[in-house]
Motif scaffolding. Structure first.
Motif, mmCIF file in Angstrom:
data_model
loop_
_atom_site.group_PDB
_atom_site.id
_atom_site.type_symbol
_atom_site.label_atom_id
_atom_site.label_comp_id
_atom_site.label_asym_id
_atom_site.label_seq_id
_atom_site.Cartn_x
_atom_site.Cartn_y
_atom_site.Cartn_z
ATOM 1 N N CYS B 52 -8.709 -51.866 4.239
ATOM 2 C CA CYS B 52 -10.004 -52.444 3.458
ATOM 3 C C CYS B 52 -11.141 -51.988 4.098
ATOM 4 O O CYS B 52 -12.315 -51.971 3.643
ATOM 5 C CB CYS B 52 -9.897 -54.053 3.495
ATOM 6 S SG CYS B 52 -8.630 -54.734 2.312
ATOM 7 N N ASP B 94 -3.061 -54.392 9.897
ATOM 8 C CA ASP B 94 -1.810 -54.666 10.750
ATOM 9 C C ASP B 94 -0.585 -53.712 9.812
ATOM 10 O O ASP B 94 0.332 -53.307 10.597
ATOM 11 C CB ASP B 94 -1.228 -56.205 10.345
ATOM 12 C CG ASP B 94 -1.594 -56.609 8.716
ATOM 13 O OD1 ASP B 94 -2.034 -55.768 7.862
ATOM 14 O OD2 ASP B 94 -1.720 -57.869 8.686
ATOM 15 N N GLY B 95 -1.034 -53.280 8.521
ATOM 16 C CA GLY B 95 -0.121 -52.252 7.878
ATOM 17 C C GLY B 95 -0.070 -50.820 8.734
ATOM 18 O O GLY B 95 0.755 -50.234 9.092
ATOM 19 N N ASP B 96 -1.220 -50.807 9.082
ATOM 20 C CA ASP B 96 -2.118 -49.543 10.006
ATOM 21 C C ASP B 96 -1.353 -49.394 11.215
ATOM 22 O O ASP B 96 -0.736 -48.447 11.710
ATOM 23 C CB ASP B 96 -3.350 -49.374 10.132
ATOM 24 C CG ASP B 96 -4.063 -48.169 10.307
ATOM 25 O OD1 ASP B 96 -4.028 -47.193 9.696
ATOM 26 O OD2 ASP B 96 -4.346 -47.909 11.735
ATOM 27 N N GLY B 126 -3.926 -55.541 2.610
ATOM 28 C CA GLY B 126 -5.118 -55.955 1.538
ATOM 29 C C GLY B 126 -5.690 -54.779 0.766
ATOM 30 O O GLY B 126 -5.767 -54.869 -0.578
ATOM 31 N N MET B 127 -5.970 -53.474 1.078
ATOM 32 C CA MET B 127 -6.687 -52.640 0.351
ATOM 33 C C MET B 127 -5.678 -51.897 -0.725
ATOM 34 O O MET B 127 -6.090 -51.922 -1.876
ATOM 35 C CB MET B 127 -6.913 -51.060 1.068
ATOM 36 C CG MET B 127 -7.831 -50.266 0.157
ATOM 37 S SD MET B 127 -7.664 -48.661 0.932
ATOM 38 C CE MET B 127 -9.322 -48.248 0.417
HETATM 39 C C1 LIG Z 1 0.118 -41.984 4.599
HETATM 40 C C2 LIG Z 1 -0.451 -43.123 3.644
HETATM 41 N N1 LIG Z 1 0.345 -43.920 3.094
HETATM 42 C C3 LIG Z 1 -0.031 -44.872 2.217
HETATM 43 C C4 LIG Z 1 -1.573 -45.209 2.259
HETATM 44 C C5 LIG Z 1 -2.184 -46.147 1.493
HETATM 45 N N2 LIG Z 1 -2.785 -47.092 2.066
HETATM 46 C C6 LIG Z 1 -4.055 -47.237 2.338
HETATM 47 S S1 LIG Z 1 -4.563 -48.542 3.107
HETATM 48 C C7 LIG Z 1 -3.100 -49.163 3.324
HETATM 49 C C8 LIG Z 1 -2.496 -50.387 4.206
HETATM 50 C C9 LIG Z 1 -3.561 -51.259 4.209
HETATM 51 O O1 LIG Z 1 -3.154 -52.648 4.821
HETATM 52 P P1 LIG Z 1 -3.570 -52.861 6.390
HETATM 53 O O2 LIG Z 1 -3.221 -51.673 7.431
HETATM 54 O O3 LIG Z 1 -2.970 -53.881 6.546
HETATM 55 O O4 LIG Z 1 -5.282 -53.081 6.354
HETATM 56 P P2 LIG Z 1 -6.335 -54.014 5.194
HETATM 57 O O5 LIG Z 1 -6.241 -53.089 4.091
HETATM 58 O O6 LIG Z 1 -5.223 -55.178 5.205
HETATM 59 O O7 LIG Z 1 -7.272 -54.232 6.074
HETATM 60 C C10 LIG Z 1 -2.117 -48.124 2.733
HETATM 61 C C11 LIG Z 1 -0.526 -48.452 2.696
HETATM 62 C C12 LIG Z 1 -2.536 -44.265 2.796
HETATM 63 N N3 LIG Z 1 -3.588 -44.239 2.683
HETATM 64 N N4 LIG Z 1 -1.857 -43.010 3.613
#
Ligand SMILES: Cc1ncc(C[n+]2csc(CCOP(=O)(O)OP(=O)(O)O)c2C)c(N)n1
Lengths: 353, 251
Positions: B52, B94-96, B126-127
């Motif tokens: 996000c 948190d995914g990152d 989120g994103m």
């Molecule tokens: C190699 C790769 N895999 C998947 C994605 C797709 N992607 C974009 S953001 C994201 C995760 C977002 O979650 P988070 O890190 O928790 O951040 P938030 O959006 O919740 O702030 C993913 C899986 C990507 N950009 N690159």
């Protein structure tokens, strides 16, 4: 000096300030050379990263900071770096990436192979981009091309790949270092080092606007066209009177040269065309050769990758044969000579005027 | 009249794209306030992630370099080593940080890289539309745990900050939240300290921020703020997880 060490020394002399690597055979001597000779140098950084993915992203960070940076690996590790290389290409960031390639697919073998030609010359990662690919065939060229790789990368703001192989990386040959970097390399203009005395800047790839991305791709494409025009290089060896021209690169070209020498001694008019930049591929030069020679034999240590580019260049204007050994098997000059001899007779080149 | 609040200098005049009630914008503002107060705007380089916060570079008025998903700690390592005078912060979801970037994060921390990590824990991706994150709570419904996160099948919510704290190179780690004025004040203090640790060259510092995501939690903002206190911070307790900044000898 070993080929791998020669790259390290040439990189340091070219002003490479940051090296990030991860152990993999057959390129460990390069990582070790940098640990020995770069890690304690003033203002320089050596990191044995936790993975090739981390290493290429450290290169990305250092390149954002505007200094010369490199990483090296071998085939499986290069696969892991592809995402990072795609980002470097998208952000127009210079970087030098060495691939001392080995037999694949999978973990494959640690012996020399040329099966990463497609991966290197077609971008390698996702998206519509190219990297300059230099294919050395001696330790001296490893040193020279390392210097050139840094220069090209800085000039065109594209990642440059040095595509070697396990054999060239580990063989020992005398080498002369002809290039020295200026005492202090300038920090690149677009570098992000904090917005002192200027507006803040962004280096990014993402956009929610396809039109903007299309414009970025157009701009990259125009740069690639310029590189094709200015930087395509090749070597022609005994091609002037040749009835049969071998096309081979890197270590393959060296093996082919050995075979060609004996073929000549046996009265066969055989020459060699060696692409030095694999991308951009020396299409025009090859087309020129096809004006006087109709028979070509493409030899690679894979099952036929560069031969696609030979076909694209020559179409039906020439007769193209292929000989390949995949999987890390190293063909001998004697073996290539047998193929040359057979082809020479089959095509009637020994009887034709 | 006394001015009690101003837009921080290092926060660009731009409307946030974040959803109502989202914690990202509060975190952004706090970081910018800290950058202003410390007078480091002209030597700070930020590393935003896919997530996000991918457009964070539109808000922070400092040099910003986008990272590939999860690679912030590696990119930060390269940047900081190449230019040690810069103040480098990564901004990661948190995914990152806790899934795809686990290796980069743990090893950057273990090397004691002089980086400041701002870690946004919103318990979801989120994103990409609210999928399960490594931090998703047990029984929590997301688009990829439609029956609720089953520990036996999908594992447990991960306490990555506690894991990072096990590395000797990490010198300061604190978990905070941005769901109430009191928590926000504490969060800012933690962020300030995490930047100070870098200015002092002590090692790796990380602030985990429990950050409401009403959109993907399917709650109103007010419900989501409550949920942080009543549910989320039970699994992820607030407070200092590690602080060896005062210690002469880290061992
Ligand atoms: C190699 C790769 N895999 C998947 C994605 C797709 N992607 C974009 S953001 C994201 C995760 C977002 O979650 P988070 O890190 O928790 O951040 P938030 O959006 O919740 O702030 C993913 C899986 C990507 N950009 N690159």
């Amino acid at each position: 000096m070993s080929g791998n060490a020669a790259i390290g020394e040439a990189a340091i002399r070219a002003g490479c300030q940051c090296y990030f690597g991860y152990p993999i055979t057959p390129q460990n001597e390069l990582t070790e050379y940098m640990a020995q000779n770069l890690s304690r140098r003033k203002g320089c950084t050596f990191i044995q990263a936790e993975s090739e993915i981390s290493a290429i992203n450290m290169v990305y960070g250092a390149s954002v900071a505007g200094v010369r940076a490199m990483t090296s690996s071998s085939s499986p590790g290069i696969s892991l770096k592809q995402e990072g290389i795609s980002y470097l290409a998208a952000c127009e960031l210079p970087a030098v990436i060495v691939n001392m390639s080995r037999g694949g697919p999978g973990l494959g073998s640690i012996s020399a192979a040329q099966s990463d030609y497609y991966q290197s010359t077609r971008g390698g990662g996702h998206g519509d981009y190219r990297t300059i690919v230099l294919a050395p065939s001696s330790v001296q060229e490893l040193a020279d091309f390392t210097h050139r790789a840094f220069e090209l990368s800085d000039q065109y703001l594209v990642p440059v790949i040095i595509l070697g192989d396990g054999m060239i990386g580990q063989m020992m040959e005398p080498v002369e270092f002809k290039h020295e970097a200026p005492a202090e390399l300038p920090i690149r203009e677009r570098a992000l080092r904090g917005a002192k005395g200027r507006n803040s800047r962004i280096i990014k790839t993402f956009t929610s606007n396809p039109a903007e991305l299309e414009e970025i791709n157009w701009s990259l494409f125009r740069r690639y066209q310029l590189i094709e025009k200015e930087e395509t290089t090749s070597e022609s060896y005994l091609t002037e009177d040749a009835k049969l021209i071998l096309v081979a690169f890197g270590i393959g070209a060296r093996i082919a040269k050995g075979a060609i020498k004996t073929a000549r001694a046996n009265g066969m008019k055989v020459g060699l065309f060696r692409p030095i930049t694999l991308w951009p591929f020396p299409t025009k030069k090859l087309q020129e050769l096809a004006k006087t020679t109709k028979f070509f034999l493409d030899f690679e240590m894979n099952m036929g990758q560069m031969v696609d580019d030979v076909h694209l260049a020559l179409g039906d204007k020439a007769n193209i044969s292929f000989y390949g050994r995949p999987g890390g098997v190293i063909a001998t000059p004697a073996e290539v000579l047998r193929v040359i001899t057979r082809l020479y007779h089959q095509k009637g080149l020994d009887t034709k005027k | 009249m006394k001015t009690v609040y101003n837009r921080p200098k290092s926060l660009k005049k731009r409307v946030f794209h974040y959803c109502p009630g989202c914690g990202h914008s509060i975190a952004h503002r706090l970081i910018c306030e800290v950058i202003d107060e410390m007078g480091i705007q002209d030597k700070t380089v930020g590393i935003p992630p896919p997530g996000c916060a991918v457009f964070a570079y539109h808000y922070f008025d400092v040099d910003m370099a986008e990272s590939a998903h999860g690679r912030g700690a590696a990119v930060g390592t390269g940047l900081k080593r190449a230019n040690p005078e810069a103040i480098v912060f990564t901004y990661q979801g948190d995914g990152d940080l806790a899934a795809i970037g686990t290796a980069e994060t743990i090893h950057a921390a273990n090397r004691g890289e002089k980086l400041t990590a701002i870690f946004i824990n919103n318990a979801v991706y989120g994103m990409t539309g609210g999928q399960m994150a490594p931090t998703t709570l047990s029984q929590m419904v997301t688009t990829t745990t439609p029956y609720g996160r089953d520990e036996k099948l999908e594992g447990y919510p991960i306490r990555i900050s506690e894991m990072i704290a096990l590395t000797k190179g990490a010198v300061y780690i604190e978990r905070v939240a941005v769901n109430s004025p009191a928590h926000i004040i504490k969060a800012k203090k933690a962020i300030r300290k995490a930047f100070q640790v870098q200015v002092d060259g002590l090692g790796y510092a990380l602030v985990e921020i429990l950050s409401p995501c009403p959109t993907n939690w399917k709650m109103t903002p007010v419900e989501s703020w409550k949920w942080v206190d009543e549910v989320m911070s039970k699994e992820f307790p607030l407070g200092v997880i590690k602080d060896t900044t005062g210690a002469k000898n880290v061992d």
